[in-house]
Write an enzyme that holds these catalytic residues in place. Sequence first.
Site, PDB file in Angstrom:
ATOM      1  N   VAL A  63       0.823  -1.228   0.000  1.00 58.36           N
ATOM      2  CA  VAL A  63       0.000   0.000   0.000  1.00 58.36           C
ATOM      3  C   VAL A  63       0.852   1.271   0.000  1.00 58.36           C
ATOM      4  O   VAL A  63       0.348   2.351  -0.293  1.00 58.36           O
ATOM      5  CB  VAL A  63      -0.978   0.048   1.199  1.00 58.36           C
ATOM      6  CG1 VAL A  63      -2.012  -1.057   1.113  1.00 58.36           C
ATOM      7  CG2 VAL A  63      -0.254   0.036   2.539  1.00 58.36           C
ATOM      8  N   ASN A  89      -6.947  -0.966   6.017  1.00 58.14           N
ATOM      9  CA  ASN A  89      -6.650  -1.711   7.249  1.00 58.14           C
ATOM     10  C   ASN A  89      -5.166  -2.007   7.434  1.00 58.14           C
ATOM     11  O   ASN A  89      -4.693  -2.100   8.567  1.00 58.14           O
ATOM     12  CB  ASN A  89      -7.456  -3.030   7.221  1.00 58.14           C
ATOM     13  CG  ASN A  89      -6.951  -4.028   8.223  1.00 58.14           C
ATOM     14  OD1 ASN A  89      -7.241  -3.949   9.408  1.00 58.14           O
ATOM     15  ND2 ASN A  89      -6.140  -4.985   7.760  1.00 58.14           N
ATOM     16  N   SER A 153      -6.422   3.877  15.421  1.00 58.90           N
ATOM     17  CA  SER A 153      -6.061   3.199  16.674  1.00 58.90           C
ATOM     18  C   SER A 153      -6.244   4.208  17.799  1.00 58.90           C
ATOM     19  O   SER A 153      -6.166   5.424  17.561  1.00 58.90           O
ATOM     20  CB  SER A 153      -4.589   2.778  16.632  1.00 58.90           C
ATOM     21  OG  SER A 153      -4.089   2.570  17.939  1.00 58.90           O
ATOM     22  N   TYR A 165       3.659   5.920  14.958  1.00 65.62           N
ATOM     23  CA  TYR A 165       2.340   5.267  14.844  1.00 65.62           C
ATOM     24  C   TYR A 165       1.220   6.227  15.260  1.00 65.62           C
ATOM     25  O   TYR A 165       0.193   6.329  14.587  1.00 65.62           O
ATOM     26  CB  TYR A 165       2.363   4.022  15.727  1.00 65.62           C
ATOM     27  CG  TYR A 165       1.176   3.090  15.614  1.00 65.62           C
ATOM     28  CD1 TYR A 165       0.997   2.293  14.488  1.00 65.62           C
ATOM     29  CD2 TYR A 165       0.262   2.975  16.658  1.00 65.62           C
ATOM     30  CE1 TYR A 165      -0.080   1.419  14.399  1.00 65.62           C
ATOM     31  CE2 TYR A 165      -0.815   2.092  16.576  1.00 65.62           C
ATOM     32  CZ  TYR A 165      -0.984   1.317  15.449  1.00 65.62           C
ATOM     33  OH  TYR A 165      -2.047   0.441  15.371  1.00 65.62           O
ATOM     34  N   ALA A 167       1.259   9.506  15.219  1.00 64.27           N
ATOM     35  CA  ALA A 167       1.116  10.565  14.203  1.00 64.27           C
ATOM     36  C   ALA A 167       0.336  10.040  13.002  1.00 64.27           C
ATOM     37  O   ALA A 167      -0.555  10.717  12.474  1.00 64.27           O
ATOM     38  CB  ALA A 167       2.498  11.055  13.766  1.00 64.27           C
ATOM     39  N   LYS A 169      -1.789   7.466  12.880  1.00 69.06           N
ATOM     40  CA  LYS A 169      -3.180   7.112  13.187  1.00 69.06           C
ATOM     41  C   LYS A 169      -4.036   8.348  13.479  1.00 69.06           C
ATOM     42  O   LYS A 169      -5.234   8.361  13.198  1.00 69.06           O
ATOM     43  CB  LYS A 169      -3.228   6.115  14.357  1.00 69.06           C
ATOM     44  CG  LYS A 169      -2.607   4.755  14.033  1.00 69.06           C
ATOM     45  CD  LYS A 169      -3.305   4.054  12.878  1.00 69.06           C
ATOM     46  CE  LYS A 169      -2.837   2.616  12.683  1.00 69.06           C
ATOM     47  NZ  LYS A 169      -3.505   1.951  11.549  1.00 69.06           N
TER      48      LYS A 169
END
Length: 255
Positions: A63, A89, A153, A165, A167, A169
């Site tokens: 992705v 996802n 999350s 992570y 930043a 999410k």
Amino acid sequence: MQIAGSKVLVTGGGSGMGRHFVLSLAKAGADVAFCDLNTDAIAEVEAEGADLPGIVKGFEANVANEENVGQLINDAHAALGGLTVLVNNAGIFRDGLLVKKDRETGAIKKMSLRKWQSVIDVDLTGPFLCTRDFAAKVIETDTKAAVVVNISSIARYGNVGQSNYSAAKAGLVADTALWAKELARYGVRTGAIAPGFVDTPILQGMREEVLTAMLKPVPLRRVGSTDEIYMAVKFIIECDYFTGRCIDVDGGLTL
Ligand code: NAD
């Protein structure tokens, strides 16, 4: 939008939540394409989904790679004869403190740019590329109604050790809102889900005492199931008056 008859692309469908979304959606009568990096997992999910009411078709794609994503959207559209739902996802984490002083040596350790960038690439650039090309395809093909579901999350509120992570999410939740505003005129709705601790392969490898400590601040005192997160995916797809918001499904952790 009804799930039966919808044409869904799930990223990271080879494991954990993505795998559960692919199979649950196909069970409910959606035709589902999914991508993953893990080709063995792709074959397993395709085999598991072979006898379900909806099509289950996997593709190898990263992705975070612009060319891969362009190809994926075209391939998924061709395989299903259309695309009406995208579930962003696929995600990774590479935890570490921003800076840390070693107690014994006094040396300062910093989060590497590589660690930062790898998570931003998959967890934020990935959904950006997929949503951009999905929306372009929806508009080009004059698809009347479409939905984008982003898996964020509870780290979106800021988790220690997760600069990268958190930043990504949090950024994904911000984009969920602005894509709702930008894309409504084309019939595209959006929604994000911020899960707390969910029973996926990541947690299954954890030691019992670590898990117990982790669950202390969770009012419901347990991890969520992939099916409890799927319920939120289903809601976002089905509720035509929902757009732009994030649903926290976290057992009360962030209250
Ligand atoms: P998982 O690791 O079980 O599955 C993720 C899948 O994504 C894997 O099959 C992996 O191969 C694939 N993937 C990774 N990078 C990719 C890439 N660049 N391109 C395509 N596919 C790629 O993860 P999970 O626990 O099911 O998590 C799914 C999503 O939910 C992630 O976005 C994660 O951040 C988020 N999340 C998980 C939890 C949890 O407790 N498990 C909590 C909150 C949010």
